[in-house]
Design an enzyme around this catalytic site. Structure first.
Site, mmCIF file in Angstrom:
data_model
loop_
_atom_site.group_PDB
_atom_site.id
_atom_site.type_symbol
_atom_site.label_atom_id
_atom_site.label_comp_id
_atom_site.label_asym_id
_atom_site.label_seq_id
_atom_site.Cartn_x
_atom_site.Cartn_y
_atom_site.Cartn_z
ATOM 1 N N GLU A 256 0.834 -1.220 0.000
ATOM 2 C CA GLU A 256 0.000 0.000 0.000
ATOM 3 C C GLU A 256 0.861 1.259 0.000
ATOM 4 O O GLU A 256 0.607 2.216 0.736
ATOM 5 C CB GLU A 256 -0.939 0.010 1.220
ATOM 6 C CG GLU A 256 -1.969 -1.092 1.217
ATOM 7 C CD GLU A 256 -2.965 -0.961 0.059
ATOM 8 O OE1 GLU A 256 -3.298 0.184 -0.302
ATOM 9 O OE2 GLU A 256 -3.384 -1.999 -0.482
ATOM 10 N N ASP B 248 -0.654 -1.452 -4.552
ATOM 11 C CA ASP B 248 -0.701 -2.651 -3.709
ATOM 12 C C ASP B 248 0.659 -3.023 -3.121
ATOM 13 O O ASP B 248 0.781 -3.290 -1.935
ATOM 14 C CB ASP B 248 -1.223 -3.849 -4.509
ATOM 15 C CG ASP B 248 -2.734 -3.794 -4.716
ATOM 16 O OD1 ASP B 248 -3.381 -2.929 -4.097
ATOM 17 O OD2 ASP B 248 -3.255 -4.612 -5.489
ATOM 18 N N TRP C 7 -2.640 -6.282 -7.706
ATOM 19 C CA TRP C 7 -3.459 -7.474 -7.909
ATOM 20 C C TRP C 7 -4.896 -6.969 -7.955
ATOM 21 O O TRP C 7 -5.466 -6.580 -6.949
ATOM 22 C CB TRP C 7 -3.309 -8.472 -6.757
ATOM 23 C CG TRP C 7 -4.099 -9.719 -7.023
ATOM 24 C CD1 TRP C 7 -5.439 -9.825 -7.249
ATOM 25 C CD2 TRP C 7 -3.592 -11.046 -7.109
ATOM 26 N NE1 TRP C 7 -5.802 -11.119 -7.466
ATOM 27 C CE2 TRP C 7 -4.678 -11.892 -7.390
ATOM 28 C CE3 TRP C 7 -2.314 -11.603 -6.984
ATOM 29 C CZ2 TRP C 7 -4.538 -13.275 -7.532
ATOM 30 C CZ3 TRP C 7 -2.185 -12.976 -7.135
ATOM 31 C CH2 TRP C 7 -3.276 -13.799 -7.399
ATOM 32 N N GLU C 8 -5.429 -6.980 -9.145
ATOM 33 C CA GLU C 8 -6.734 -6.403 -9.358
ATOM 34 C C GLU C 8 -7.835 -7.271 -8.769
ATOM 35 O O GLU C 8 -8.020 -8.406 -9.189
ATOM 36 C CB GLU C 8 -6.975 -6.249 -10.852
ATOM 37 C CG GLU C 8 -8.271 -5.620 -11.197
ATOM 38 C CD GLU C 8 -8.443 -4.308 -10.474
ATOM 39 O OE1 GLU C 8 -7.463 -3.558 -10.400
ATOM 40 O OE2 GLU C 8 -9.549 -4.064 -9.963
#
Lengths: 203, 203
Positions: free
Chosen positions: A74, A90, A107-108
């Site tokens: 993050e 991410d 990572w969608e």
DNA sequence: TATGGATCCATA
DNA sequence: TATGGATCCATA
């Protein structure tokens, strides 16, 4: 988890073959391959209920293992574009050289439309010369059938790949990589992945 | 409805100043300016309840008037890219010359992430040489405060503008225009715009 | 307030 | 099945 393909969507001056990118990819592939569900089962089992599995928990174990490998989770790159900025990424891996640059990974798990934003955010990082490489991981359409309706998936983003691949960014280096992943095994005995109360869910 | 700004985001070989684009823009500006709420009130009044107004009905009157001007609604361009295609566009205006090309317009009312897809779809149309111009209409952040949470708005897309403006597509013509719109008047007496049961709405 | 997300809807 | 959308959530 299984890796179906690794696609270099943007590749400026052969950055995809840069040793730093290839080393990261080797490690990342191992980490993805190690993902399991349920915990301790060695493989990623998915309960084949149409639209039955939530997506929130899928990437958690990968993010935990990347953190051990030195990735920052993050993390927000300071792109110093305007007052408003693209939000956090991410995971980013600082390059251990004098470049002060990173490799970034998303990572969608949001809506397919948010996959467009994810790629655009990675491109923003290339343009700001903060990233040498951005990676987006997406489930295959085979896997997508069993996940929350409308989450990002490889096949649905594919018609838009040309928007990025035919751009000629004025940069010396940079690559964007899309990785297509899939469950190892479908199994009716496997527990459903939990759903949250987000979006239009009736609590 | 008020127009705050008209921004040429992509402009290849000065297509923005093409007479066909400028004529369309003159007509479109008039049509946007004519938008009213409630019906018959001459101006667009908005009830200033934070996140209180649904977005579904906002663009309806504009689309109806564009249809009268010869635009085709929910039209799907055949981009012949892959089997899977970007979906239909809100409105397209066929050029009445031998080019077989169009001007396309999207009025973004979905989530901000879907504004990214909307621009990408317009770019796809340029790349396929089916469009000479793509337009995206977005509410200002001032207006957005009173609309459904997370819908597309100009200020939130702005940090990503460079992704498109620095793309250098290898094309002879084409432009992408972003139009920022806003209510004319805030009015507590104005009825709230209806919300649907989409997304995470509890019915 | 700001930003990414997660979920289910509508329609062809 | 396929595609754009609409809505509210979580967190900083």
């Amino acid at each position: 988890m299984k890796i179906n393909q690794i696609l270099p969507l943007v590749d400026i001056n052969n950055t995809f073959n840069d040793i730093r990118v290839q080393n990261m990819l080797a490690e990342l592939q191992e980490r993805i391959t190690q993902m399991e569900h349920p915990k301790g089962s060695k493989l990623f089992h998915l309960n084949p209920t149409i639209k039955g599995n939530g997506v929130k928990t899928i990437k958690e174990t990968l993010m935990a293992s990347l953190k051990e490998d030195g990735w920052l989770l993050e993390h927000r790159l300071d792109l110093s574009v305007t007052q408003r900025q693209p939000g956090p990424i991410d995971a980013v891996l600082p390059l251990n050289d004098s470049s002060n640059k990173y490799i970034a990974l998303e990572w969608e798990t949001g809506n397919i439309s948010s996959s467009h934003r994810a790629v655009n955010k990675l491109v923003s990082g290339l343009l700001a010369e903060k990233l040498i490489c951005g990676i987006l991981i997406l489930p295959s359409s085979n896997m997508y059938r069993y996940l929350t309706d409308r989450v990002g998936n490889f096949d649905e983003l594919r018609p838009y790949f040309q928007v990025w691949s035919s751009a000629n960014y004025a940069l010396n280096e940079g690559c964007i990589i899309i990785i297509e992943v899939e469950h190892d095994v479908l199994s009716l005995e496997s527990p459903l992945l939990a759903k949250g109360t987000d979006g239009r869910a009736l609590r």
